[in-house]
Every structure is written in structure tokens, then in C-alpha cells.
Design a protein around this motif. Structure first.
Motif, PDB file in Angstrom:
ATOM      1  N   ILE A 179       0.835  -1.207   0.000  1.00  0.00           N
ATOM      2  CA  ILE A 179       0.000   0.000   0.000  1.00  0.00           C
ATOM      3  C   ILE A 179       0.866   1.252   0.000  1.00  0.00           C
ATOM      4  N   ASP A 180       1.898   1.276   0.835  1.00  0.00           N
ATOM      5  CA  ASP A 180       2.796   2.436   0.882  1.00  0.00           C
ATOM      6  C   ASP A 180       3.476   2.661  -0.464  1.00  0.00           C
ATOM      7  N   LYS A 181       3.923   1.578  -1.095  1.00  0.00           N
ATOM      8  CA  LYS A 181       4.587   1.701  -2.396  1.00  0.00           C
ATOM      9  C   LYS A 181       3.609   2.218  -3.447  1.00  0.00           C
ATOM     10  N   ALA A 182       2.395   1.685  -3.453  1.00  0.00           N
ATOM     11  CA  ALA A 182       1.385   2.148  -4.403  1.00  0.00           C
ATOM     12  C   ALA A 182       1.102   3.634  -4.197  1.00  0.00           C
ATOM     13  N   ARG A 183       0.923   4.038  -2.952  1.00  0.00           N
ATOM     14  CA  ARG A 183       0.635   5.450  -2.665  1.00  0.00           C
ATOM     15  C   ARG A 183       1.802   6.341  -3.118  1.00  0.00           C
ATOM     16  N   SER A 184       3.006   5.890  -2.887  1.00  0.00           N
ATOM     17  CA  SER A 184       4.181   6.658  -3.286  1.00  0.00           C
ATOM     18  C   SER A 184       4.247   6.813  -4.805  1.00  0.00           C
ATOM     19  N   LEU A 185       4.012   5.727  -5.522  1.00  0.00           N
ATOM     20  CA  LEU A 185       4.062   5.777  -6.983  1.00  0.00           C
ATOM     21  C   LEU A 185       2.942   6.638  -7.551  1.00  0.00           C
ATOM     22  N   ILE A 186       1.764   6.537  -6.969  1.00  0.00           N
ATOM     23  CA  ILE A 186       0.628   7.330  -7.436  1.00  0.00           C
ATOM     24  C   ILE A 186       0.888   8.810  -7.198  1.00  0.00           C
ATOM     25  N   ALA A 187       1.403   9.154  -6.035  1.00  0.00           N
ATOM     26  CA  ALA A 187       1.733  10.560  -5.745  1.00  0.00           C
ATOM     27  C   ALA A 187       2.825  11.052  -6.690  1.00  0.00           C
ATOM     28  N   ALA A 237      -5.226   7.761  -4.944  1.00  0.00           N
ATOM     29  CA  ALA A 237      -4.499   6.675  -4.286  1.00  0.00           C
ATOM     30  C   ALA A 237      -5.471   5.824  -3.478  1.00  0.00           C
ATOM     31  N   ASP A 238      -6.371   6.469  -2.747  1.00  0.00           N
ATOM     32  CA  ASP A 238      -7.392   5.738  -1.989  1.00  0.00           C
ATOM     33  C   ASP A 238      -8.225   4.868  -2.921  1.00  0.00           C
ATOM     34  N   ARG A 239      -8.610   5.451  -4.053  1.00  0.00           N
ATOM     35  CA  ARG A 239      -9.415   4.727  -5.044  1.00  0.00           C
ATOM     36  C   ARG A 239      -8.675   3.487  -5.539  1.00  0.00           C
ATOM     37  N   ALA A 240      -7.415   3.647  -5.875  1.00  0.00           N
ATOM     38  CA  ALA A 240      -6.623   2.530  -6.397  1.00  0.00           C
ATOM     39  C   ALA A 240      -6.441   1.438  -5.355  1.00  0.00           C
ATOM     40  N   VAL A 241      -6.110   1.843  -4.141  1.00  0.00           N
ATOM     41  CA  VAL A 241      -5.907   0.854  -3.074  1.00  0.00           C
ATOM     42  C   VAL A 241      -7.198   0.097  -2.806  1.00  0.00           C
ATOM     43  N   ASP A 242      -8.302   0.820  -2.752  1.00  0.00           N
ATOM     44  CA  ASP A 242      -9.589   0.163  -2.507  1.00  0.00           C
ATOM     45  C   ASP A 242      -9.923  -0.826  -3.619  1.00  0.00           C
ATOM     46  N   LEU A 243      -9.750  -0.411  -4.866  1.00  0.00           N
ATOM     47  CA  LEU A 243     -10.040  -1.319  -5.979  1.00  0.00           C
ATOM     48  C   LEU A 243      -9.131  -2.544  -5.961  1.00  0.00           C
TER      49      LEU A 243
END
Length: 108
Positions: free
Chosen positions: A66-74, A83-89
């Protein structure tokens, strides 16, 4: 950090790169492709990894993913809401069309 791969950050380390040497270690190379390890020696101290973090043999934790995904999205310039949308999906969704729509939104 992702910023470590930007040209300015790379240039800032030029002096230090000149002090580094790289050599093949057959005990590590022979394990490839099942393992992607490395060994580093610095100031007479050696650290060895058989598997790099993120490899199937040494996976990231759920929080790490999750942290890596949020970092890449930002880093891609998208909002925290996206980022919330992507993590939830990714974690709770089972709708491929919703994921496709999200990616289309991002690329439009």
C-alpha cells in the motif's frame, strides 16, 4: 525514494560512485533466476541478501505494498483521493471494468 533516481540526485553522488567497484560472485550468480541476491562490503563489514525485498521469496507486507502504491501514485502527480481509489479497488474490488475506468481516467 523515487527522488533518488532523478538526474540531480544521481549527479550529486558522482564522487561516491567513483569509489565503488562491482564484481561477479559465482555463489550469488549461480542462484539466479530463482534468487536475486547481492552482497555488499563496506568498511570491512559485509551484508548479504539471498532475496531482494519484493521478490516472491521475500514479499512486501500488505502495508508495504500500500505504501509503495501510494508513493508511486503521488509521484505520478495524482491526488491522495486517487491513491485511496486505487488501493480500494486493488484490495477490495473484483470489477475489472472499474479498474479499467480508473486507469483510463488517469491517462486522459
Amino acid at each position: 525514494e523515487l527522488a533518488d533516481f532523478q538526474p540531480d540526485a544521481i549527479a550529486a553522488l558522482a564522487e561516491f560512485r567513483s569509489r565503488i567497484s562491482v564484481a561477479d560472485a559465482s555463489d550469488i550468480t549461480d542462484r539466479y533466476p530463482e534468487h536475486y541476491g547481492a552482497r555488499i562490503t563496506c568498511a570491512n563489514e559485509t551484508v548479504a541478501l539471498v532475496d531482494a525485498l519484493g521478490d516472491p521469496e521475500r514479499p512486501l507486507s500488505k502495508d508495504g505494498i500500500i505504501d509503495k502504491a501510494r508513493s508511486l501514485i503521488a509521484w505520478g502527480g495524482l491526488s491522495e483521493k486517487e491513491a485511496d481509489r486505487a488501493v480500494d479497488l486493488a484490495l477490495n474490488g473484483d470489477d475489472a471494468e472499474a479498474i479499467d475506468k480508473m486507469l483510463s481516467d488517469w491517462l486522459s
